[in-house]
Motif scaffolding. Sequence first.
Motif, PDB file in Angstrom:
ATOM      1  N   LEU A 144       0.824  -1.210   0.000  1.00  9.10           N
ATOM      2  CA  LEU A 144       0.000   0.000   0.000  1.00  9.10           C
ATOM      3  C   LEU A 144       0.857   1.259   0.000  1.00  9.10           C
ATOM      4  N   TRP A 145       1.955   1.244   0.732  1.00  8.68           N
ATOM      5  CA  TRP A 145       2.826   2.418   0.784  1.00  8.68           C
ATOM      6  C   TRP A 145       3.609   2.580  -0.516  1.00  8.68           C
ATOM      7  N   ILE A 146       4.031   1.492  -1.125  1.00 10.19           N
ATOM      8  CA  ILE A 146       4.710   1.594  -2.423  1.00 10.19           C
ATOM      9  C   ILE A 146       3.761   2.188  -3.456  1.00 10.19           C
ATOM     10  N   ALA A 147       2.514   1.712  -3.468  1.00 12.40           N
ATOM     11  CA  ALA A 147       1.524   2.243  -4.406  1.00 12.40           C
ATOM     12  C   ALA A 147       1.307   3.734  -4.184  1.00 12.40           C
ATOM     13  N   THR A 148       1.213   4.153  -2.923  1.00 11.30           N
ATOM     14  CA  THR A 148       1.033   5.572  -2.619  1.00 11.30           C
ATOM     15  C   THR A 148       2.224   6.385  -3.097  1.00 11.30           C
ATOM     16  N   GLY A 149       3.426   5.866  -2.876  1.00  8.43           N
ATOM     17  CA  GLY A 149       4.629   6.562  -3.311  1.00  8.43           C
ATOM     18  C   GLY A 149       4.704   6.714  -4.815  1.00  8.43           C
ATOM     19  N   LEU A 150       4.328   5.666  -5.552  1.00  7.78           N
ATOM     20  CA  LEU A 150       4.337   5.738  -7.014  1.00  7.78           C
ATOM     21  C   LEU A 150       3.331   6.769  -7.519  1.00  7.78           C
ATOM     22  N   LEU A 151       2.169   6.822  -6.879  1.00  8.90           N
ATOM     23  CA  LEU A 151       1.154   7.801  -7.282  1.00  8.90           C
ATOM     24  C   LEU A 151       1.628   9.227  -7.003  1.00  8.90           C
ATOM     25  N   LEU A 152       2.275   9.442  -5.876  1.00  9.46           N
ATOM     26  CA  LEU A 152       2.803  10.775  -5.560  1.00  9.46           C
ATOM     27  C   LEU A 152       3.885  11.179  -6.561  1.00  9.46           C
ATOM     28  N   ALA A 153       4.750  10.234  -6.922  1.00 16.47           N
ATOM     29  CA  ALA A 153       5.799  10.532  -7.896  1.00 16.47           C
ATOM     30  C   ALA A 153       5.200  10.873  -9.253  1.00 16.47           C
ATOM     31  N   MET A 154       4.152  10.176  -9.633  1.00 13.98           N
ATOM     32  CA  MET A 154       3.502  10.444 -10.914  1.00 13.98           C
ATOM     33  C   MET A 154       2.807  11.801 -10.901  1.00 13.98           C
ATOM     34  N   LEU A 155       2.257  12.175  -9.747  1.00 13.24           N
ATOM     35  CA  LEU A 155       1.517  13.426  -9.637  1.00 13.24           C
ATOM     36  C   LEU A 155       2.371  14.635 -10.037  1.00 13.24           C
ATOM     37  N   VAL A 156       3.666  14.550  -9.793  1.00 12.11           N
ATOM     38  CA  VAL A 156       4.565  15.654 -10.115  1.00 12.11           C
ATOM     39  C   VAL A 156       4.543  15.977 -11.605  1.00 12.11           C
TER      40      VAL A 156
END
Length: 231
Positions: free
Chosen positions: A117-129
């Motif tokens: 769940l945390w990896i998925a959240t991190g990937l989404l935050l990175a993509m948001l940039v």
Amino acid sequence: MDLAIDLLSPQPAPAEWIVWFTAGCALSLVVFRRLWLPARNAVTIAHEGGHGLVALATGRRLEAIRLHSDTSGLTVSRGRPTGVGVVLTLAAGYPAAPLLGLGGAALLGTGHVTLLLWIATGLLLAMLVMVRNAYGILTVVLTGAVFLLVSWLTGPEVRSTFAYAAVWFLLLGGVRPAFELQAKRRRGGAPDSDADQLSRLTHVPAGVWLLFFHTVAISALIGGGRWLLGF
């Protein structure tokens, strides 16, 4: 310290009926058109994220990612117009969701629910940039918020059920887009699809690239399904 322990410590596998129930829910989202149309946004996020990640990995300059309300998307990168980098970037879109599902299944197979769940959240935050349109920002923020809230505010049983449902959806939902593209091309549509662009770059028929997309998606579903079901 407690967070690190929680992330790295394996959690018990859910009951078998929960695994099958989440698989059925994910399958319903993929099979029924009215459910698939909104749910497909998650697959588009993975698709465009795959393009963007491989563009960066191959040394291309990632300029923008856009997600549209019709569940289409666009990733813009700069670099050589030919060569391995652009080919790998174009080829990464359709396999992204199934391969993310396969990686998620591997984590769940070893009990690492919270880590997933945390990896998925991190990937989404990175993509948001790199997202450059309002609808895309809204979609990624809402998706990331769901993962974050489930990670922080729910108990192990809810986290596990959500994680299994999300991974099943990536595995099952990753199969349908290639068939949709195949149907569009049969009707004479999608002349600038990933497969057609790859065909022009590599002189390999678009049908071969479609076969590649199908093979990756189905193989990931089989492999990931075995991990999730404990076979």
